[in-house]
Enzyme design. Structure first.
Site, PDB file in Angstrom:
ATOM      1  N   GLY A 186      -4.973  -2.121   5.300  1.00 49.71           N
ATOM      2  CA  GLY A 186      -4.168  -3.243   4.808  1.00 49.71           C
ATOM      3  C   GLY A 186      -4.837  -4.590   5.027  1.00 49.71           C
ATOM      4  NE  ARG A 187      -6.565  -4.447  11.243  1.00 49.38           N
ATOM      5  CZ  ARG A 187      -5.934  -3.285  11.424  1.00 49.38           C
ATOM      6  NH1 ARG A 187      -4.817  -3.040  10.772  1.00 49.38           N
ATOM      7  NH2 ARG A 187      -6.417  -2.365  12.227  1.00 49.38           N
ATOM      8  CE  LYS A 205      -3.555   2.101   2.898  1.00 44.39           C
ATOM      9  NZ  LYS A 205      -4.451   1.929   4.047  1.00 44.39           N
ATOM     10  CE  LYS A 256       5.764  -1.071  10.392  1.00 49.45           C
ATOM     11  NZ  LYS A 256       4.883  -0.270   9.548  1.00 49.45           N
ATOM     12  CD  GLU A 299      -2.004  -5.095  11.967  1.00 48.42           C
ATOM     13  OE1 GLU A 299      -0.774  -5.177  12.076  1.00 48.42           O
ATOM     14  OE2 GLU A 299      -2.582  -5.172  10.859  1.00 48.42           O
ATOM     15  CD  GLU A 319       9.183  -6.072   7.395  1.00 51.28           C
ATOM     16  OE1 GLU A 319       8.935  -4.950   6.891  1.00 51.28           O
ATOM     17  OE2 GLU A 319       8.934  -6.359   8.582  1.00 51.28           O
ATOM     18  CG  HIS A 362      -4.372 -36.736  15.975  1.00 50.24           C
ATOM     19  ND1 HIS A 362      -4.392 -38.059  16.348  1.00 50.24           N
ATOM     20  CD2 HIS A 362      -5.460 -36.553  15.183  1.00 50.24           C
ATOM     21  CE1 HIS A 362      -5.438 -38.656  15.783  1.00 50.24           C
ATOM     22  NE2 HIS A 362      -6.101 -37.753  15.083  1.00 50.24           N
TER      23      HIS A 362
HETATM   24  C1  G6Q Z   1      -2.696  -3.961   8.021  1.00 47.34           C
HETATM   25  C2  G6Q Z   1      -1.449  -3.300   8.363  1.00 47.34           C
HETATM   26  C3  G6Q Z   1      -0.208  -3.996   7.887  1.00 47.34           C
HETATM   27  C4  G6Q Z   1       0.180  -3.709   6.464  1.00 47.34           C
HETATM   28  C5  G6Q Z   1       1.623  -4.150   6.247  1.00 47.34           C
HETATM   29  C6  G6Q Z   1       2.082  -3.929   4.840  1.00 47.34           C
HETATM   30  O1  G6Q Z   1      -3.779  -3.557   8.280  1.00 47.34           O
HETATM   31  O2  G6Q Z   1      -1.528  -1.990   7.977  1.00 47.34           O
HETATM   32  O3  G6Q Z   1      -0.240  -5.380   8.066  1.00 47.34           O
HETATM   33  O4  G6Q Z   1      -0.684  -4.340   5.579  1.00 47.34           O
HETATM   34  O5  G6Q Z   1       2.443  -3.467   7.141  1.00 47.34           O
HETATM   35  O6  G6Q Z   1       2.010  -2.589   4.501  1.00 47.34           O
HETATM   36  P1  G6Q Z   1       2.193  -2.114   3.024  1.00 47.34           P
HETATM   37  O7  G6Q Z   1       1.096  -2.710   2.200  1.00 47.34           O
HETATM   38  O8  G6Q Z   1       2.143  -0.622   3.042  1.00 47.34           O
HETATM   39  O9  G6Q Z   1       3.530  -2.621   2.556  1.00 47.34           O
END
Ligand code: G6Q
Length: 546
Positions: free
Chosen positions: A265-266, A205, A510, A351, A211, A382
């Site tokens: 994001g989620r 996003k 972070k 989250e 990462e 199990h």
């Molecule tokens: C979700 C969070 C988080 C996000 C990641 C990736 O709700 O905001 O999990 O999706 O940190 O972020 P980017 O899509 O910006 O790389």
């Protein structure tokens, strides 16, 4: 003084006290209509919530709390595009991404649907051309492998859905997901792949996530080393709200798929972030996934609270968290393809509602989100089910099961169904001392041995669970299930009065990692941190030196 919310939740304690001495076993014996009373449906999904520590009076109270907490008003506010994500001052409009109606859907006065439909059309065209081989790599070969590089919300959703919809995928077009900054992840993913036939999708996003950017740079180098720099634009696409950064990375404008700041994001699997899913299962199946979610949205928006699946599930979660004090919640799909479902829900739920201040920034004087976890049955049986059945803590659970499998492989699915039914029955009924003694006596054991064994073989029972049953795990059903849990989390967020759509708790780590990197790399001295961190840094450098 107790907060308003605490006062609103308090009457639950009286209901708990009333029900504490009445095990579910007894409630089932006393009420032959219990299944009928405590089941509800949304489309093809049936929710059986009869195996919970509730009766009509308790349920009435829970629904009343939902109403008084303003679930209906807040639901309306979300869909009206109000900035219900207050700490980030954003609208929360993922429902627009799957909206199938023809009315305008406004965020800050602007109808967002033309943009939503334009991106979906671009995703349809692009995924179709990858699938039919008309988009080729730099050497003129069609793509056989697509690697999505993203993390968190830009990974868990599409990875979970691709796995769940495996029956709709093609063996000659494989999807891979790389998320961890651990080089092992991308290394092992690329090991068997041919750069000439590999496409990368950088899903971020913000297009700044460390990462993802680190993995994207390694992927870029992998392509450039094998095929030359000029090959890069042929092998990359991007999913992002940061169009400029994508272009700077070298991604062609017709391969950048945008979304908007009102998509968390989620909650973004329905957006351009779903492109790898569309490539894996075909756009029509992706569209069916969106339609299923839309049907659940309509159910959530229009059904009265006491028949509303997300409300019922949300309030039962509140009941166990705030009245009974149960700290965790298990999600147990009896479906191997939902093996990432709990991991996905962990982010969606933890989250969102893992917060300890109210929307107004005041500390909560009650518990908020539980620990969410789970694995598919029957494997879990199990492993950790021992604790669910006989451990000292009670773990409410959701069981998920399809009536029909995708495979024609008797007797597998019947056995799976027998197991899921057995587990919720066993949790609810338990096994009394008398039953254990009778069983051991029938087995011919002597009295002393029976006495010795009985305490180990008693099951307390009265352990709550929901069962979600549906015809088959199709794209529509999966879409509806994911949306169901999204709305459940929304309902609980309203009750707990927290901002379910921010995630400040991920920031500190972070920041510190950024500051620590030069100390790890040895370009800055190991000082200025706490003694443990400095000790570990020094030990790390001594091991590195070996
Ligand atoms: C979700 C969070 C988080 C996000 C990641 C990736 O709700 O905001 O999990 O999706 O940190 O972020 P980017 O899509 O910006 O790389």
């Amino acid at each position: 003084m107790a907060s308003n919310r605490k006062s609103l939740l308090n009457p639950m304690m009286k209901q708990r006290a009333r029900l504490a001495d009445t095990p579910m076993r007894q409630l089932f014996e006393e009420d032959k209509n219990r299944f009928k009373t405590f089941t509800a449906s949304a489309g093809d999904i049936l929710l059986d919530y009869s195996k919970n520590r509730i009766d009509q009076k308790a349920m009435d109270l829970l629904i009343d709390i939902a109403r008084k907490a303003g679930v209906e008003e807040r639901r309306k506010a979300m869909w009206a595009g109000q900035h219900i994500n207050v700490s980030e001052d954003r609208a929360v409009m993922h429902m627009a991404l799957r909206y199938q109606g023809d009315k305008p859907v406004k965020v800050d006065g602007k109808d967002v649907m033309p943009d939503v439909r334009a991106v979906l059309a671009a995703m349809k065209a692009f995924s179709g051309r990858i699938r039919d081989g008309s988009i080729k790599g730099s050497t003129g070969e069609a793509f056989t492998d697509v690697v999505n590089i993203g993390i968190g919300g830009s990974d868990l959703g599409p990875a979970m859905v691709t796995l769940a919809l495996a029956p709709y995928t093609r063996p000659d077009l494989r999807l891979h997901y790389v998320s961890n900054v651990d080089g092992a992840h991308i290394h092992d993913t690329l090991k068997g792949l041919d750069p000439r036939r590999t496409m990368f999708i950088v899903a971020s996003k913000t297009f700044t996530t460390d990462e993802t950017m680190t993995n994207a740079a390694s992927a870029r180098a992998w392509i450039a080393n094998a095929l030359g720099d000029a090959a890069v634009p042929h092998h990359f696409a991007a999913l992002s709200t940061n169009l400029r950064a994508c272009a700077d990375f070298g991604i062609k404008s017709d391969r950048i798929f945008g979304f908007w700041d009102w998509v968390g994001g989620r909650y973004s699997v329905w957006s351009a972030i779903g492109l790898p899913v569309a490539i894996a299962v075909g756009f029509d199946n992706f569209a069916a996934f969106l339609r299923g979610a839309y049907e659940m949205d309509q159910h959530f928006l229009k059904t009265r609270l006491d028949r509303n699946l997300p409300v019922i599930m949300g309030m039962l979660g509140v009941w166990y968290r705030n009245a009974w004090g149960f700290p965790s919640y298990a999600v147990l799909p009896y479906d191997q393809r939902l093996s990432r479902f709990a991991a996905y829900l962990q982010q969606q739920d933890m989250e969102s509602n893992g917060k300890s201040v109210t929307l107004e920034g005041k500390p909560l004087d009650y518990e908020s989100g539980p620990i969410i976890w789970g694995e598919p049955g029957t494997n879990g049986q199990h492993a950790f089910y021992q604790l669910i059945h006989q451990g000292t803590t009670v773990i409410p659970a959701d069981f998920l099961i399809a009536a029909n499998p995708h495979e024609n492989m008797a007797p597998h699915h019947d056995k799976l169904v027998a197991n899921v039914l057995a587990q919720s029955e066993a949790l609810m009924l338990g096994k009394t001392k008398e039953e254990v003694v009778a069983e051991l006596t029938a087995q011919g054991l002597d009295k002393a041995r029976i006495k010795e064994l009985t305490p180990h073989k008693v099951f307390p029972g009265n352990r709550p669970s929901n069962t979600l049953m549906y015809p088959k795990l199709t794209p529509e059903i999966l879409g509806a299930l994911v949306a169901l849990y999204e709305h459940k989390v929304f309902v609980q967020g309203v009750i707990w009065n927290v901002d379910s759509y921010d995630q400040w708790g991920v920031e500190l780590g972070k920041q510190l990692a950024k500051a620590l990197l030069p100390k790890v790399q040895g370009t800055a001295p190991a000082k200025g941190n706490d003694a443990s961190t400095i000790g570990l840094l020094r030990h790390f450098h001594s091991l590195r030196g070996q």
